[in-house]
Design a protein around this motif. Structure first.
Motif, mmCIF file in Angstrom:
data_model
loop_
_atom_site.group_PDB
_atom_site.id
_atom_site.type_symbol
_atom_site.label_atom_id
_atom_site.label_comp_id
_atom_site.label_asym_id
_atom_site.label_seq_id
_atom_site.Cartn_x
_atom_site.Cartn_y
_atom_site.Cartn_z
ATOM 1 N N HIS A 182 0.928 -1.205 -0.179
ATOM 2 C CA HIS A 182 -0.107 0.038 0.041
ATOM 3 C C HIS A 182 0.882 1.091 -0.100
ATOM 4 O O HIS A 182 0.558 2.244 -0.581
ATOM 5 N N GLU A 236 2.323 2.050 -3.177
ATOM 6 C CA GLU A 236 1.383 2.749 -4.286
ATOM 7 C C GLU A 236 1.420 4.084 -3.977
ATOM 8 O O GLU A 236 0.934 5.049 -4.816
ATOM 9 N N ALA A 290 -6.111 9.144 2.614
ATOM 10 C CA ALA A 290 -7.145 8.341 1.790
ATOM 11 C C ALA A 290 -8.261 9.030 1.502
ATOM 12 O O ALA A 290 -8.922 8.789 0.317
ATOM 13 N N THR A 317 -10.810 4.720 7.545
ATOM 14 C CA THR A 317 -11.021 4.067 6.200
ATOM 15 C C THR A 317 -11.884 2.628 6.810
ATOM 16 O O THR A 317 -12.980 2.548 6.175
ATOM 17 N N ASP A 345 -9.425 -0.567 -1.377
ATOM 18 C CA ASP A 345 -9.871 0.319 -2.579
ATOM 19 C C ASP A 345 -11.259 0.810 -2.821
ATOM 20 O O ASP A 345 -11.535 2.068 -3.125
ATOM 21 N N ASP A 346 -12.010 -0.338 -3.191
ATOM 22 C CA ASP A 346 -13.628 -0.155 -3.557
ATOM 23 C C ASP A 346 -14.152 0.644 -2.310
ATOM 24 O O ASP A 346 -15.010 1.534 -2.404
#
Length: 404
Positions: free
Chosen positions: A84, A87, A211, A248, A296-297
């Motif tokens: 992660h 990214e 995020a 999150t 992610d979704d």
């Protein structure tokens, strides 16, 4: 002699969190609270977590899930975090990752790691009050850090020396900061890194809200920028990245992480061993399964909901705030920061709001290390739908108009 007389002097620096106290008001009938910066529980991936916990408790996995574990944290979760971070531009190995009980525990550990009594911590004016609470026990002096002010490093160092210590770190939340919602530009991040380098100080990067970007251009984490400057060598970096799943996936599971140079992680592991041995293994296993399956979704859906709520609050503020009240437009996160006309105390305003309108928010003074900012306040839009936000800002407008 009573036991309180035996308490250490540092206890006098520990204060109750105003937000924690305000959260007690949430259950009062008719109360509209924009105080706590908390996720909407209706958006938690509860079914995915139920399946993950059920899987962790099968005969095949339950021994590991319910047993003691290593202090560094559950390896598959650390591997996921390393990917992660990659990214986001940070190259690290699982060995550079420590799992903590939320990023709040990381802040406490970092205060313990760096601060001697009288040392200086550079923080924003305002800054996250949980960071102040974590650092206070280690008896620092605070100095004001405002990105873009171009304060020479020598001035910070000299002031710290006069106070009897050194500048040990700069604490920053570069993306959608708590409480202001402000995001540091790339140039501001680079300047802050240069200042820290000149001071020989650490940079504590609080990435709790990173995020949750709704719009605007993404800016790399400070750790990614520094690692790029230093040829990819993470062990040469002085930035320490603190992340969390609280904003999150779930705050209740208390799973956060630190990514840092090897010597920093090694010392933090020793602190973890002394404090609580390790974070709850079953929570780490469940978090890994859910993150690997849908992170992610799920975050994309959160951003869509929270963006609508931010826009609703901005529109309601525009409709109901009297002249002289100003606010920032955040590109993400959970907060909008208001500045009231000079002479208006947000603490006094809160008393009126609670009594007259059953409305709660956080007075801004709590976020200032020097106790200033009496005419500021923080609103959170994350846990209220658009209808509640519209009604809440109308109530706030009425209270403000009566105070002016």
């Amino acid at each position: 002699m009573t036991l309180p007389a035996q308490f250490a002097k540092r206890i006098g620096r520990m204060k109750a969190s105003e937000i924690r106290e305000l959260l007690k008001l949430l259950d009062q009938p008719g109360m509209l609270s924009f105080a706590g910066g908390i996720p909407d529980p209706a958006l938690f991936p509860a079914e995915a977590f139920a399946e993950a916990f059920q899987s962790a408790l099968t005969p095949e996995h339950q021994a590991q899930a319910l047993q003691y574990s290593i202090s560094e944290g559950y390896l598959p979760l650390r591997q996921w975090i390393a990917a992660h971070m990659a990214e986001m531009g940070v190259t690290c190995a699982p060995e550079n990752v420590l799992i903590t009980s939320g990023s709040q525990q990381a802040l406490d550990y970092l205060g313990k790691l760096f601060l001697n009594p009288g040392d200086t911590a550079l923080v924003g004016w305002p800054t996250y009050l949980g960071a102040l609470a974590a650092f206070n026990a280690y008896e620092p002096r605070y100095d004001c850090l405002r990105p873009g002010d171009n304060q020479p490093p020598e001035a910070y160092a000299a002031a710290a020396e006069v106070a009897g210590g050194r500048v040990k770190f700069a604490y920053m939340s570069p993306d959608f900061a708590n409480p202001t919602g402000v995001t540091m530009t790339r140039a501001e991040r680079v300047a802050a890194l240069q200042m820290a380098e000149a001071l020989g100080a650490a940079v504590i990067e609080d990435g709790a809200y990173q995020a949750l970007r709704f719009d605007g251009e993404s800016v790399p984490p400070m750790l990614a920028l520094e690692q790029e400057q230093k040829g990819g060598d993470l062990d040469a970096c002085r930035t320490i990245y603190c992340g969390t799943f609280s904003k999150t996936l779930s705050p209740g599971l208390r799973v956060g992480w630190v990514v840092a140079a090897t010597p920093v992680i090694q010392q933090l592991v020793l602190m973890k061993q002394a404090a609580d041995l390790h974070s709850a293994t079953i929570n780490q296993i469940a978090t890994h399964q859910v993150a690997a399956r849908l992170f992610d979704d799920h975050v994309a859906s959160l951003r869509a909901v929270y963006m609508r709520r931010r826009d609703a609050m901005l529109a309601a503020l525009e409709a109901h705030m009297p002249e002289g009240v100003t606010w920032a437009r955040p590109e993400g996160g959970m907060f909008i920061w208001l500045t009231l006309p000079e002479g208006i105390s947000s603490a006094t305003l809160l008393e009126r709001a609670l009594a007259q309108e059953q409305l709660a928010f956080v007075p801004g003074q709590a976020f200032y290390a020097d106790g200033s900012g009496a005419n500021t306040l923080r609103l959170s839009f994350s846990n209220s739908n658009e209808t509640v936000i519209a009604e809440g800002m109308a109530r706030l407008g009425r209270v403000l108009n009566s105070a002016l």
